[in-house]
Design a protein around this motif. Structure first.
Motif, PDB file in Angstrom:
ATOM      1  N   VAL A   1       0.885 -13.583   5.238  1.00 59.25           N
ATOM      2  CA  VAL A   1       1.077 -12.227   4.698  1.00 59.25           C
ATOM      3  C   VAL A   1      -0.091 -11.909   3.777  1.00 59.25           C
ATOM      4  CG1 VAL A   1       2.566 -10.785   3.251  1.00 59.25           C
ATOM      5  CG2 VAL A   1       3.575 -12.452   4.821  1.00 59.25           C
TER       6      VAL A   1
ATOM      7  N   LEU B   1       2.903  -0.070   4.449  1.00 59.75           N
ATOM      8  CA  LEU B   1       3.167  -0.568   5.807  1.00 59.75           C
ATOM      9  C   LEU B   1       4.043   0.437   6.540  1.00 59.75           C
ATOM     10  CD1 LEU B   1       3.865  -4.415   5.743  1.00 59.75           C
ATOM     11  CD2 LEU B   1       1.749  -3.176   6.100  1.00 59.75           C
TER      12      LEU B   1
ATOM     13  N   CYS C   1      10.488 -11.198   7.009  1.00 60.41           N
ATOM     14  CA  CYS C   1       9.950 -12.489   6.581  1.00 60.41           C
ATOM     15  C   CYS C   1      11.110 -13.473   6.460  1.00 60.41           C
ATOM     16  CB  CYS C   1       9.268 -12.308   5.231  1.00 60.41           C
ATOM     17  SG  CYS C   1       8.557 -13.822   4.618  1.00 60.41           S
TER      18      CYS C   1
ATOM     19  N   PHE D   1       9.157  -4.819   7.340  1.00 56.52           N
ATOM     20  CA  PHE D   1       8.543  -6.132   7.511  1.00 56.52           C
ATOM     21  C   PHE D   1       9.629  -7.203   7.485  1.00 56.52           C
ATOM     22  CE2 PHE D   1       6.521  -9.942   5.862  1.00 56.52           C
ATOM     23  CZ  PHE D   1       5.395 -10.014   6.658  1.00 56.52           C
TER      24      PHE D   1
ATOM     25  N   LEU E   1      -2.335  -9.127   5.261  1.00 51.62           N
ATOM     26  CA  LEU E   1      -1.946  -7.817   4.715  1.00 51.62           C
ATOM     27  C   LEU E   1      -2.505  -7.593   3.302  1.00 51.62           C
ATOM     28  CD1 LEU E   1       1.782  -7.834   5.889  1.00 51.62           C
ATOM     29  CD2 LEU E   1      -0.165  -6.760   7.002  1.00 51.62           C
TER      30      LEU E   1
END
Ligand code: C2E
Ligand code: MG
Ligand code: MG
Length: 733
Positions: free
Chosen positions: A357, A428, A434, A432, A361
């Motif tokens: 990440v 984003l 995770c 997302f 990102l």
């Protein structure tokens, strides 16, 4: 070190024992004298001797220092009849000849009278030299000349008495010195404490006294006449939530180790107001007195903002959760009151592939994710628990009052389920997802550190088993951890002592079964266990990062071998395995590129095998390394294809030249139609992507035939050859 106050005679002259002889009766015995009169006389002589030794002992015991004692010893022994007595304060153990040498250098100084010269000593040898304290080079020796007077106490008894006194006086002197040193050190410390604007307290288990220094008394507004509190009264002054550190002060088990982590605490002042301090406790002199000293910083003083300092001391600045210091204090406290049915659970939580990440990102999004994770965890944390962030993506939940490990596991499952839900992150476009893994340890005794280690082993297990799961610590994990430590040791030793080897396995073209390439497979030559296969050490090398060195070493061998084959006119390709961790280090690709360029090795003969995991975790640095390999002509391909991941999306992440179908697909060929259909589909898929396909683990003729019929390009397996030393490869095929 003080020796026992016995004497040993280094050299005994004829005169030495003379004083111990039983005095003879002058004149004959009268008839009314009992027959055993000689016994009475011996008893009387013995009593005399005892009295003489006792007198000497008393005389020596009255001495206040070593100089006075030396005078008394010399005087006492001289009065026993010896012509000359010297106390030799040299360090070296000496026999008579050495004594003379020492004396001639002026090192053997008499304690009294004029300084003895070498000539003095050389003129007549001493009758005896006796150590005052046997085996103690710091204690003086006694040299005597002449013979003792009749009836006087023997020299070794007198020297023994002198030795005992000498030890006692020296011990008293040393104690005085260390007391003075301690007082000076304490003065220095209290000066430093004052200068730093700190207050201090100390607690002495022997007296039970809890002593506050003037500054602390001042801040608390205590009347100077008010006596110091005892520990219990002090605890009552401290806010109930902050008493932990002062509870542990009285606990011998908690008194081991150095200074505690700083802990904030609130105390009630004399006027009823409350004041906040930052404190730390240090056990002084743990082994003996058990005294604990504490330093405190008054957070309300100066221009420091109390709230800010407390927050800094207690909190993780990114998420606002507790920090490690606070967690440690609370964990120790929880463990002290825990019981088997009300134990402490430590849940270590770690986000899966968080590094990716950050890498892909950016850190801002990474931070935003961590903050959201913190909020979710806070919402799910049970009352009375402590939630902390240790740094990076590591979170810890400490829950007291847990009845069974299973309850903790249910809680942890609930936590990682919550964390799995999609998160909206700034910048984003899409939610997302995770996942995270958790390791749990539950305990009611032992130290917080031990519980941490256990939870860490469980977390390792959860990650190793594929992530996105919970593992509870059990004792087998300890054995596992031990095995990993041993494997790590073996790898380190092998790297240091040239203990790695490479074996080569043939890869053939399936159309004509010609040898076209060979795969380099690493082995470890262990001095005890012999040749080890990768399964015994590669995983551990990956975990510890040692794989980078292993792969680099293998690469050296690969390039060397490639050049040798080239020089011998052989155009064989060489395949080698590279871990994702290795590719993250730019040095690996640089080295490869540099070697290819500088040695003129054919880069196009290199086949670099990476795993699916490497492509899924593809970081910027890995991509750069792979790019560099390609730029010198090396081909990058996928090893063990089909194991582990169902998504094939990663195939487009990097241009791959070849693909190796894992042996688990090859093995059922000929027995399962479904397997054949799958392999056929995999081959078409690879060809559609322009990749050369190699089948791994081909052991039978039937498998080889089927693979050829399906259009598979190459094969590797026991049918065509096991991994062997380079010299044993059937190069001429
Ligand atoms: P791999 O790259 O898939 O290598 C093939 C493995 O399958 C080798 O095991 C080989 O001995 C075995 N094998 C080949 N043909 C047959 C067969 O017909 N039947 C059976 N049952 N097995 C066969 P090995 O040498 O134990 O290596 C295991 C793994 O260790 C390798 O799998 C590779 O992932 C890793 N490895 C080996 N050398 C290195 C290295 O230098 N660096 C790194 N990072 N990993 C390495
Ligand atoms: Mg391989
Ligand atoms: Mg493989």
């Amino acid at each position: 070190m003080t020796g026992s106050p016995t004497t040993s005679v280094l050299r005994t002259g004829a005169a030495l024992r003379a004083g111990a002889q039983t005095p003879r009766l002058e004149g004959g015995a009268t008839p009314d004298v009992p027959l055993d009169v000689s016994l009475d006389v011996e008893a009387a002589a013995r009593a005399n001797l005892t009295a003489a030794v006792l007198r000497a002992q008393r005389r020596f015991a009255d001495c206040a220092d070593l100089a006075a004692l030396a005078e008394e010893v010399v005087d006492e022994i001289q009065s026993a009849g010896y012509g000359r007595v010297l106390l030799l304060e040299t360090v070296a153990r000496s026999r008579h000849r050495e004594l003379e040498v020492l004396a001639s250098r002026g090192e053997a100084a008499p304690v009294r009278g004029r300084r003895t010269t070498g000539a003095d000593l050389a003129r007549t040898a001493p009758a005896a030299v006796v150590e005052l304290v046997a085996g103690d080079p710091r204690a003086p020796r006694l040299a005597v000349w002449g013979a003792p007077a009749p009836g006087s106490a023997p020299l070794d008894l007198l020297a023994g008495a002198a030795g005992a006194a000498w030890c006692a006086v020296r011990a008293a002197r040393d104690a005085r010195r260390s007391a003075a040193d301690l007082a000076a050190a304490q003065q220095l410390l209290s000066g430093a404490v004052r200068l730093a604007g700190l207050g201090s307290w100390s607690w002495d288990p022997a007296t039970g006294r809890f002593t506050l220094d003037d500054r602390l008394r001042d801040v608390l507004g205590l009347d100077p006449a008010e006596p110091d509190p005892d520990l219990a009264t002090w605890r009552e002054r401290v806010h109930p939530d902050d008493r932990g550190p002062f509870t542990s002060v009285g606990d011998p088990a908690a008194r081991t180790g150095g200074a505690s982590v700083p802990y904030p605490f609130r105390v009630r002042c004399a006027d009823g107001s409350e004041r906040t301090f930052l404190g730390t406790s240090v056990p002084l002199d743990t082994s003996r007195s058990g005294v604990v000293q504490g330093l405190v910083l008054d957070l309300a003083s100066g221009d420091r903002s109390t709230g800010e300092l407390v927050r800094l001391a207690q909190c993780d600045s990114l998420t606002g959760l507790a920090n490690r210091a606070v967690l440690d204090v609370r964990l120790d406290e929880a463990l002290r009151t825990a019981t088997p049915t009300s134990a402490v659970a430590l849940v270590l939580l770690d986000l899966d592939r968080f590094k990716l990440v950050n890498d892909t990102l950016g850190h801002q999004i990474g931070d935003a994710l961590l903050r959201q994770i913190a909020v979710r965890l806070q919402q799910a944390a049970p009352a009375g628990s402590t939630l902390a962030r240790l740094g990076g993506d590591e979170f810890v939940l400490m829950v007291p009052g847990v009845d069974r490990p299973e309850s903790a596991a249910v809680m942890a499952h609930n936590l990682i389920r919550r964390l799995r839900a999609p998160v909206l992150l700034p910048g984003l476009p899409e939610p997302f997802v995770c996942t995270s893994s958790a390791g749990i340890a539950v305990g009611h005794e032992g130290s917080g550190d031990e519980l941490f280690r256990s939870a860490d082993m469980a977390l390792y297990r959860a990650k190793d088993a594929g992530r996105d799961r919970v593992a509870v610590y059990d004792s087998a994990m300890r054995d596992d951890a031990q095995a990993r430590r041993e494997a790590e040791h073996k790898v380190r030793r092998a790297l240091r002592t040239d203990g790695l080897r490479v074996v080569w396995q043939p890869i053939v073209d399936l159309r004509d079964e010609r040898l076209v390439a060979a795969e380099a497979l690493v082995r470890l030559q262990d001095p005890v266990e012999g040749l080890l296969e990768p399964k015994a050490f590669v995983d551990t090398a990956e975990d510890t990062g040692l794989i980078v060195d292993v792969d680099t070493w293998v690469l050296g061998e690969v390039l060397r071998q490639l050049n040798e084959w080239r020089t011998g006119g052989n155009g064989l390709q060489v395949s080698f395995n590279v871990s994702g961790k290795t590719l993250e280090h730019p040095a690996f690709a640089h080295r490869l590129a540099h070697s290819v360029e500088s040695t003129g090795a054919a880069g196009s003969s290199l086949l670099c095998e990476v795993t699916e995991r490497t492509l899924i975790d593809l970081s910027t640095s890995t991509r750069a390394s792979l790019g560099e390999l390609r730029s010198v002509g090396a081909r990058v391909g996928l090893d063990d294809f089909g194991t582990g991941y169902s998504s094939l999306s990663y195939l487009d992440r990097f241009p791959l030249s070849f693909l190796k179908i894992d042996m688990s697909f090859v093995r059922p060929l000929g027995t399962s139609r479904r397997a054949a259909a799958v392999v056929e589909a995999l081959i078409s898929l690879a060809h559609a992507h322009g990749m050369v396909v190699t089948a791994e683990g081909v052991e039978t003729r039937e498998q080889a035939r089927m693979l050829r019929d399906m259009g598979c390009d190459r094969a590797q397996g026991w049918l065509f050859g096991r991994p062997v030393a380079a010299g044993l490869l059937p190069l001429a095929r």
